[in-house]
Design an enzyme around this catalytic site. Structure first.
Site, PDB file in Angstrom:
ATOM      1  N   ASP A  70       1.296  -1.086   0.686  1.00 25.27           N
ATOM      2  CA  ASP A  70       0.286   0.139   0.104  1.00 25.27           C
ATOM      3  C   ASP A  70       0.578   1.445   0.105  1.00 25.27           C
ATOM      4  OD1 ASP A  70      -2.271   1.403   0.309  1.00 25.27           O
ATOM      5  OD2 ASP A  70      -3.236   0.805   1.426  1.00 25.27           O
ATOM      6  N   HIS A  90      -7.190  -7.436   4.486  1.00 29.87           N
ATOM      7  CA  HIS A  90      -6.295  -6.103   3.865  1.00 29.87           C
ATOM      8  C   HIS A  90      -6.840  -4.556   5.382  1.00 29.87           C
ATOM      9  CE1 HIS A  90      -4.688  -2.282   2.685  1.00 29.87           C
ATOM     10  NE2 HIS A  90      -6.252  -1.541   2.374  1.00 29.87           N
ATOM     11  N   ASP A 114     -13.833   0.880   1.961  1.00 30.21           N
ATOM     12  CA  ASP A 114     -13.004   1.444   3.043  1.00 30.21           C
ATOM     13  C   ASP A 114     -14.195   0.808   4.612  1.00 30.21           C
ATOM     14  OD1 ASP A 114     -10.878   1.608   2.056  1.00 30.21           O
ATOM     15  OD2 ASP A 114     -11.175   4.069   2.786  1.00 30.21           O
ATOM     16  N   ASP A 151      -6.253   2.867  -6.417  1.00 29.93           N
ATOM     17  CA  ASP A 151      -7.684   3.466  -5.523  1.00 29.93           C
ATOM     18  C   ASP A 151      -7.766   5.034  -5.612  1.00 29.93           C
ATOM     19  OD1 ASP A 151      -8.797   3.584  -2.723  1.00 29.93           O
ATOM     20  OD2 ASP A 151      -6.440   3.107  -1.408  1.00 29.93           O
ATOM     21  N   GLU A 188     -12.315   8.017  -7.647  1.00 30.07           N
ATOM     22  CA  GLU A 188     -12.993   8.765  -7.758  1.00 30.07           C
ATOM     23  C   GLU A 188     -12.723  10.331  -8.462  1.00 30.07           C
ATOM     24  OE1 GLU A 188     -12.057   7.170  -4.916  1.00 30.07           O
ATOM     25  OE2 GLU A 188     -12.827   6.301  -5.316  1.00 30.07           O
ATOM     26  N   ARG A 212     -10.715   1.188  -7.322  1.00 34.74           N
ATOM     27  CA  ARG A 212     -11.950   1.297  -6.777  1.00 34.74           C
ATOM     28  C   ARG A 212     -13.155   1.674  -7.667  1.00 34.74           C
ATOM     29  NH1 ARG A 212     -11.175   4.599  -0.964  1.00 34.74           N
ATOM     30  NH2 ARG A 212     -11.082   5.978  -2.193  1.00 34.74           N
TER      31      ARG A 212
END
Ligand SMILES: *[C@@H]1O[C@H](CO)[C@@H](O)[C@H](O)[C@H]1NC(C)=O
Ligand SMILES: *[C@@H]1O[C@H](CO)[C@@H](O)[C@H](O)[C@H]1NC(C)=O
Ligand SMILES: *[C@@H]1O[C@H](CO)[C@@H](O)[C@H](O)[C@H]1NC(C)=O
Ligand SMILES: *[C@@H]1O[C@H](CO)[C@@H](O)[C@H](O)[C@H]1NC(C)=O
Ligand SMILES: *[C@@H]1O[C@H](CO)[C@@H](O)[C@H](O)[C@H]1NC(C)=O
Ligand SMILES: *[C@@H]1O[C@H](CO)[C@@H](O)[C@H](O)[C@H]1NC(C)=O
Length: 934
Positions: A368, A666, A608, A505, A508, A592
């Site tokens: 990550d 995760h 999340d 990730d 958006e 995502r």
């Protein structure tokens, strides 16, 4: 499920007839019907029903009586919560007149003109609308409502074009009601009206589009992305917004992706699907008539409808239109392990070492953002990871059979000294970044931090953003030069770390500031007249200004307002190309933020979540949703991201997550370790056994993924997809299937030692014991014991599941002997398929580079293996060793392979479970065979 007992046509007056017909079905006595009808009418006059009210005041702050009446609507407070106080007068509110209808070879075109009396809702209705009705195929209908005079924003995903001629004999028919104008879509063979715009009001303004449809049943599934409590949507006055947002999976938030698609199961169990291809900010309202209302703030009404008639057909027809799901490499079906905040290579080594110590399956390890230097893409933290040591470590674990996936975010650090950070310098030079309305690069703040700071993660969030986070720029992945730039950076980064795939990730795109470092101007995009039912103060909340300028395609630009929901989709396409260029393999992208069509390029995780029982349970619903959306490679973070997980929760979640197609544990930054080796020896040994079940079934799972890619089938399947005529299955979302043949019944309650489950009518064999579930216990709910380390699993009669002896990674399991589990139906039949390719090459399906073996037992006493496609040496050195039959009637006296009797040590028959267990066959997988018994 809300029951449709009566329906009101005019305000507060009852229409009695439907009551009578409903009740007469139950009672069948004319006199009683009359009495009850009168009684209901009396009750309902005191508690009137409001389901016919279509909201005329959807505005964020509601409307007052004056505004309501100015819109020509009725104002009357309901006595219960849910129904709107301001609503359209039923049948008295007509927005458009039909002026023409003309046939075309592919269907017909309806022309509409705005009525002069039509009040402005927000910014005023468009004068002329055309409705193109295209009978595209027997089962697919396209209806597009648009402005013929001004080209409006249209979503740049690829969808089927208009056919040359209309489909013959379609499953549907469209009828148009001239006055007041509405259209109905009918399933021809049952006359079920599946889509009916005669309810509510159609509004088509520049920034506000609304359309209602009456639904043929309460069985509505889909719409996303939201965390919700029932797979079958609750239609009792619920309203859901969709607008890509970086948000925890809490409450009713609009989450990362936008999926304006629903599947409806009609009351006679036919299914249809409706996709409204519109990517603008939007919400949908459900009401219990049943009906739904779409509200969108731009674009056009671009409907695709799919007529099944089975649910599985609908999804296959939908993914045929939007693109079939991505075919993940074989290793991607193994177990993935991840955590944000290992914070050092030493910690990663420690976790990998303990996984190895217990020999727990570990196919993929993640990095990550903490592997990065100051959280900038394409860098490595030299202090905590060590550039050379990190590279060597990845090389070593890969040799041992564990793949490595790196995370990349879209936002690129912009506060670097010129000449020190190529991704930004080069990006500026090549003009890859999104601009603000004045044509300058628009900056936000995400993870990247300024140089030369000491970071204290425990400081308050706002302080961290202000003090630590540097400017970032956002690549516009719809530009050609951006794709080239991104691919080059990814390929060059691969020289530093030999990663196998990419996790993207924050797509958006997420921004820790609202709009930009300078906020947003007052403009019609950031402050649209209608603010959809979404979280955040402004449209730009936690993302870019809506007025930012980006490309629609290679040649045209548009505002972020239109492209927002497509950002993750556009990054995924570029990233898959980059991952393949870097690795030379099929590779994988996990993303995502998704839109219809994303499934073609990527898998998805549900975002999340928290380490709480509710979020474990909801993950099933999210996964079923994404199977509807054409993204079957999907999972939730096993054991949860936020909060310290408890051992019992992590144990149960690992059992459930063992059956996510994308099975990844995760964990968040500051939370206790939750990897399978983190809770001591007993737990670790049990995790190893659990994963051995998954790995045993990987050939079956891979074959299901193949069928998703080749035919658009679902992989994780709701019970109602297989047992559609059994209405008891329609609401089930606590248990699920892998394909048609394998049922998973997880324990979802804290402290429970058993689970209440519905067993559809079929033969079911216990995975562990081979024992068949008693016939009397099918078609009903039963209680199944499930001690701490036990998850109930069943194989369905009629199915043959290909298996393989498990290992600590797919690198080894792929070399192990295969097996078959033959679960016989009542007629002593079963079928199954094995798909097998090299697991990593690109386009093996398209190129025919695979083996496909069909296994059949047909009412009988023999099993045949027929190779329907073969390729090269893929199956050389692999053999079939075990075949397990469930559900035989009596013990055979002889078992033969290709007419040669097996010796007694090769098979046993269990008289109690009626299981025939054949071992040590040593038959080459690449050869057809006939296995018989009598
Ligand atoms: C639309 O239809 C209504 C009712 O038939 C009529 O009064 C009106 O003149 C028509 N045209 C327009 C432009 O409103
Ligand atoms: C379809 O609907 C139209 C208009 O209602 C009708 O004229 C036609 O006969 C219908 N066709 C079929 C196949 O039902
Ligand atoms: C995994 O199992 C194989 C045998 O199947 C063994 O050779 C190997 O050492 C194991 N790998 C690890 C990392 O433990
Ligand atoms: C970060 O970059 C922006 C844009 O170039 C600049 O305006 C700002 O002053 C920089 N901040 C720091 C602390 O360097
Ligand atoms: C295999 O079983 C089928 C169906 O029962 C039967 O028709 C066929 O003759 C059998 N073949 C052999 C070789 O036994
Ligand atoms: C099948 O036989 C093998 C070898 O004898 C044994 O290990 C295994 O437990 C048996 N399985 C069942 C379900 O009887």
């Amino acid at each position: 499920m809300p029951s449709r007992e009566f329906e009101i046509k005019n305000d507060d007056s009852l229409e009695v007839e439907p009551i009578a017909s409903t009740i007469s079905l139950i009672v069948g006595n004319a006199l009683l019907v009359l009495v009850i009808a009168v009684m209901v009418a009396v009750i309902c006059n005191t508690h009137p029903d409001y389901t016919h009210r279509f909201d005329c005041g959807p505005d964020r702050d509601g409307v007052d009586k004056a505004t309501c009446e100015r819109r020509g609507c009725i104002w009357s407070w309901p006595i219960k919560s849910g129904p709107p106080a301001c609503f359209f007068p039923p049948n008295g509110y007509i927005t458009y007149n039909m002026t023409d209808i003309s046939p075309y070879p592919w269907g017909y075109r309806v022309q509409l003109r705005k009525r002069t009396e039509m009040p402005d809702f927000f910014d005023g209705g468009l004068e002329t609308l055309w409705i193109d009705v295209e009978l595209q195929t027997k089962y697919r209908l396209h209806i597009k409502i648009y402005d013929p005079e001004n080209k409006r924003f249209e979503v740049p995903i690829s969808l089927p074009r208009r056919p040359l001629i209309a489909a013959e004999d379609p499953l549907y028919n469209v009828s148009v009601t001239e006055e007041p104008f509405s259209f109905q879509v009918i399933r021809t063979d049952t006359n079920t009206v599946v889509f009916d715009t005669s309810v509510g009001v159609m509004i088509f303004e520049d920034q506000f589009l609304q359309l209602s449809t009456k639904l043929p049943s309460h069985n509505i599934y889909g719409f996303g992305e939201h965390a919700h409590d029932d797979f079958r949507r609750d239609l009792n006055w619920k309203r859901w917004g969709s607008f890509a947002r970086d948000e925890k999976t809490e409450g009713t938030a609009n989450l990362y992706g936008t999926h304006p698609f629903y599947l409806c199961l009609e009351n006679d169990s036919n299914a249809h699907g409706v996709f409204l291809n519109n990517a603008n900010g939007q919400d949908v309202s459900f009401q219990p008539n049943p009906a739904l209302t779409y509200r969108h703030i731009g674009g056009v009404f671009d409907f695709y409808m799919f007529f099944g008639p089975t649910p599985e057909d609908v999804i296959s027809q939908y993914t045929e239109a939007i693109g079939r799901p991505y075919f993940p490499p074989y290793w991607a079906l193994g177990f993935h392990l991840s955590k944000y905040g290992y914070n050092s290579l030493d910690k990663v080594k420690e976790v990998v070492a303990r996984m190895r110590m217990y020999n727990i399956a570990h196919d993929v390890q993640y990095g990550d953002i903490d592997y990065m230097d100051r959280k900038r893409d394409f860098t490595i933290d030299d202090q905590r990871y060590g550039k050379v040591a990190f590279k060597d470590f990845v090389k070593k674990i890969k040799e041992e059979g564990t793949k490595y996936i790196v995370v990349l975010d879209p936002a690129i650090a912009a506060n670097e000294t010129t000449g020190t950070y190529r991704p930004y310098d080069d990006g500026v030079e090549k003009n890859v970044f999104i601009h603000d309305e004045n044509g300058e690069i628009i900056y936000g703040k995400v993870w990247p931090v300024y140089p030369g700071l000491r970071i204290d993660d425990s400081k308050p969030w706002d302080f961290q953003i202000k003090t630590y986070r540097g400017y970032v720029a956002f690549p516009d992945f719809q530009r050609k030069q951006t794709k080239e730039w991104w691919i080059r950076e990814v390929v060059d980064f691969h020289d530093k770390i030999d990663f196998d795939a990419i996790w993207i990730d924050m797509t958006e795109p997420a921004n820790f500031l609202d709009g930009s470092v300078n906020g947003c101007s007052k403009n019609k995009y950031d402050y649209p007249p209608y603010h959809p039912h979404i979280w955040g103060e402004t449209m730009a909340d936690q993302t870019l200004c809506m007025s930012a300028i980006q490309n629609l395609d290679e040649f045209n630009t548009t505002v972020h307002y239109n492209m927002h929901n497509l950002y993750g989709w556009s990054q995924t396409m570029a990233t898959l190309r980059a991952a393949r260029a870097a690795t030379g393999k099929r590779s994988l992208v996990i993303n995502r933020s998704t839109y219809p069509g994303s499934g073609k390029y990527s898998g998805h995780w549900l975002g999340d979540n928290f380490s709480i029982w509710l979020h474990m349970r909801r993950s099933i619903i999210g996964i079923l949703d994404f199977n509807l959306f054409g993204i079957p490679f999907v999972g939730a973070d096993i054991c949860g991201l936020f909060l310290d997980v408890t051992e019992p929760l992590c144990r149960r979640w690992s059992q459930l997550g063992n059956f996510y197609t994308f099975s990844r544990n995760h964990n968040g930054l500051i939370y206790r370790d939750q990897d399978p080796a983190a809770f001591g020896r007993e737990y670790a040994e049990e995790m190893k056994k659990l994963l051995a079940i998954r790995y045993t079934l990987l050939p079956y799972l891979y074959t299901l993924q193949y069928k998703a890619t080749a035919y658009g089938h679902t992989v994780t399947r709701p019970l109602m997809f297989e047992f559609t005529s059994d209405s008891e299955t329609w609401g089930i979302d606590r248990q699920f299937l892998w394909g048609p043949g394998f049922m998973i019944i997880p324990v979802l309650e804290e402290g429970a030692g058993s689970v209440n489950a519905y067993i559809p009518k079929a033969r079911w064999y216990d995975w562990y014991t081979g024992r068949e579930i008693d016939r009397e216990n099918t078609g009903r709910w039963i209680n199944i014991p499930a001690s701490d380390y036990h998850i109930p699993l069943y194989i369905r009669g009629g199915q043959i599941l290909p298996t393989q002896q498990p290992a600590n990674s797919t690198k080894f399991s792929r070399q192990h002997p295969f097996g078959l589990i033959v679960a016989l139906s009542d007629s002593q039949s079963a079928v199954g398929t094995l798909f097998w390719d090299d697991g990593t090459s690109v386009d093996t399906i398209e190129n025919g580079e695979y083996y496909k073996i069909e296994y059949v037992v047909c009412q009988g006493s023999n099993l045949t293996a027929n190779i329907s496609n073969s390729y090269g040496t893929l199956l050389d050195n692999l053999r079939l060793d075990t075949v397990k039959f469930h559900g035989l009637i009596t013990s055979p006296s002889v078992v033969q392979l290709n007419s040669v009797a097996l010796n007694d040590s090769q098979w046993t028959f269990n008289d109690v479970t009626k299981t025939l267990n054949i071992t040590d066959l040593q038959h080459p997988m690449s050869e057809q065979f006939l296995l018989s018994w009598h």
